[in-house]
Design a protein around this motif. Structure first.
Motif, short mmCIF file in Angstrom:
data_model
loop_
_atom_site.label_atom_id
_atom_site.label_comp_id
_atom_site.label_asym_id
_atom_site.label_seq_id
_atom_site.Cartn_x
_atom_site.Cartn_y
_atom_site.Cartn_z
N TYR A 1 42.73 54.34 37.06
CA TYR A 1 43.22 54.19 36.04
C TYR A 1 43.45 52.52 35.57
O TYR A 1 43.18 51.98 34.71
CB TYR A 1 44.63 54.64 35.90
N TYR A 2 43.75 51.71 36.94
CA TYR A 2 44.06 50.43 36.88
C TYR A 2 42.66 49.78 36.64
O TYR A 2 42.67 48.76 35.50
CB TYR A 2 44.52 50.25 38.28
N GLU A 3 41.59 50.14 36.93
CA GLU A 3 40.49 49.59 36.91
C GLU A 3 39.88 49.83 35.43
O GLU A 3 39.22 48.87 34.63
CB GLU A 3 39.39 49.94 37.87
N PHE A 4 39.97 50.85 35.01
CA PHE A 4 39.58 51.53 33.76
C PHE A 4 40.07 50.57 32.42
O PHE A 4 39.56 50.30 31.79
CB PHE A 4 39.93 52.82 33.40
N PHE A 5 41.62 50.14 32.80
CA PHE A 5 42.22 49.46 31.74
C PHE A 5 42.09 47.91 31.75
O PHE A 5 42.28 47.05 31.12
CB PHE A 5 43.79 50.02 31.81
N SER A 6 41.92 47.46 33.06
CA SER A 6 41.99 46.16 33.54
C SER A 6 40.65 45.35 33.77
O SER A 6 40.48 44.44 33.71
CB SER A 6 42.78 45.78 34.59
N GLY A 7 39.53 46.34 34.05
CA GLY A 7 38.16 45.81 34.17
C GLY A 7 37.81 45.45 35.71
O GLY A 7 36.91 45.28 36.05
N LYS A 8 38.95 45.54 36.55
CA LYS A 8 38.97 45.48 38.04
C LYS A 8 39.86 46.22 38.78
O LYS A 8 40.90 46.59 38.26
CB LYS A 8 38.91 44.01 38.47
N ASN A 9 39.59 46.79 39.93
CA ASN A 9 40.41 47.41 40.74
C ASN A 9 41.63 46.78 41.26
O ASN A 9 41.63 45.30 41.14
CB ASN A 9 39.82 48.18 41.82
N ILE A 10 42.56 47.18 41.99
CA ILE A 10 43.69 46.23 42.50
C ILE A 10 43.29 45.23 43.62
O ILE A 10 44.10 44.38 43.94
CB ILE A 10 44.85 47.14 42.88
N LEU A 11 42.31 45.62 44.16
CA LEU A 11 41.81 44.53 45.04
C LEU A 11 40.77 43.25 44.63
O LEU A 11 40.24 42.72 45.18
CB LEU A 11 40.85 45.29 46.27
N GLY A 12 40.54 43.63 43.14
CA GLY A 12 39.72 42.74 42.42
C GLY A 12 38.10 43.06 42.33
O GLY A 12 37.41 41.91 41.94
#
Length: 250
Positions: free
Chosen positions: A129-140
């Motif tokens: 979900y984080y990557e879907f909305f921000s374009g990258k995952n929590i590790l970048g």
């Protein structure tokens, strides 16, 4: 070797199986190392307890036949040495299945494995979900394909397949809890919400075939859960009727 040592070995094996999804995310070398350690620990327990009934199980016998068939086929292969090396190591998966079968006989080991899987799958779903909305995952990590989610797998677009593989086991574990355990209404709703969020998370990965499989499996498990629930309710009603009619107590 006393029973306490054997129990500790089995607990370690259960924990290693629990972190297997992390090994698959990191890479083949890590996941294979985990499998090797689980197999070694299982062999120690197997030789100590001499649980030869595991070898007699139909599933294990079928896998043994397939393994022998692969070994025989190596004789006709163009590169028999390479084919033989691959076929010989197929046996590690037979040992792994035997190890899982042995551990799953104990409900406490099941809980260890499924709780760890539940935590890992929940974290991965949050990351999707984080990557879907921000374009990258929590590790970048950023996906090379804008329509697909990479999550923790960095450069491999198969996070949906991994989530689905373990989610099917996890959701079945959760559904058993919902049916057989007396838990609060809020906790039941939390499980339902998690199931739906993970299913949507698989859809967000952009893996269409995986999404279709997840939807079919989810529907099947839901209906299976409802069917089991009805059976349990009828069984309880029938028991209550017998108790009231004949004064039977259990």
């Amino acid at each position: 070797m006393n029973n306490r040592i054997i129990k500790n070995i089995e607990i370690i094996s259960a924990i290693l199986l629990g972190v297997l999804p992390i090994g698959l995310i990191i890479g083949t070398a890590v996941s294979e190392t985990i499998i090797i350690f689980v197999n070694i620990l299982f062999l120690i327990v197997f030789l100590h307890e001499r649980n030869f009934f595991l070898i007699k199980k139909k599933e294990i016998l079928y896998l043994m036949i397939i393994w022998i068939y692969l070994l025989i086929n190596c004789l006709a292969a163009n590169n028999s040495q390479l084919a033989l090396s691959r076929s010989v190591f197929f046996f590690r998966y037979i040992l792994l299945i035997m190890a899982i079968s042995h551990l799953f006989k104990n409900i406490n080991y099941q809980k260890i494995i499924f709780i760890i899987w539940s935590i890992i799958i929940s974290i991965v779903t949050f990351d999707i979900y984080y990557e879907f909305f921000s374009g990258k995952n929590i590790l970048g990590y950023i996906s090379a394909d804008g329509t697909r989610i990479v999550s923790f797998m960095k450069d491999e677009l198969r996070i949906g397949s991994l989530v689905l593989a373990f989610f099917l086991f996890v959701i079945n574990f959760w559904n058993i809890i919902l049916i057989e355990k007396k838990i609060s209404f809020k906790f039941k709703n939390l499980i339902y919400v998690l199931e739906i969020l993970i299913l949507i998370g698989i859809f967000l990965t952009g893996e269409r075939a995986v999404t279709f499989k997840a939807l079919i499996c989810f529907i099947f498990l839901i209906f299976s859960k409802e069917f089991k629930h009805k059976i349990l309710i009828r069984s309880e009603e029938h028991t209550s009727e017998l108790q009231s009619r004949f004064g039977i107590s259990y």
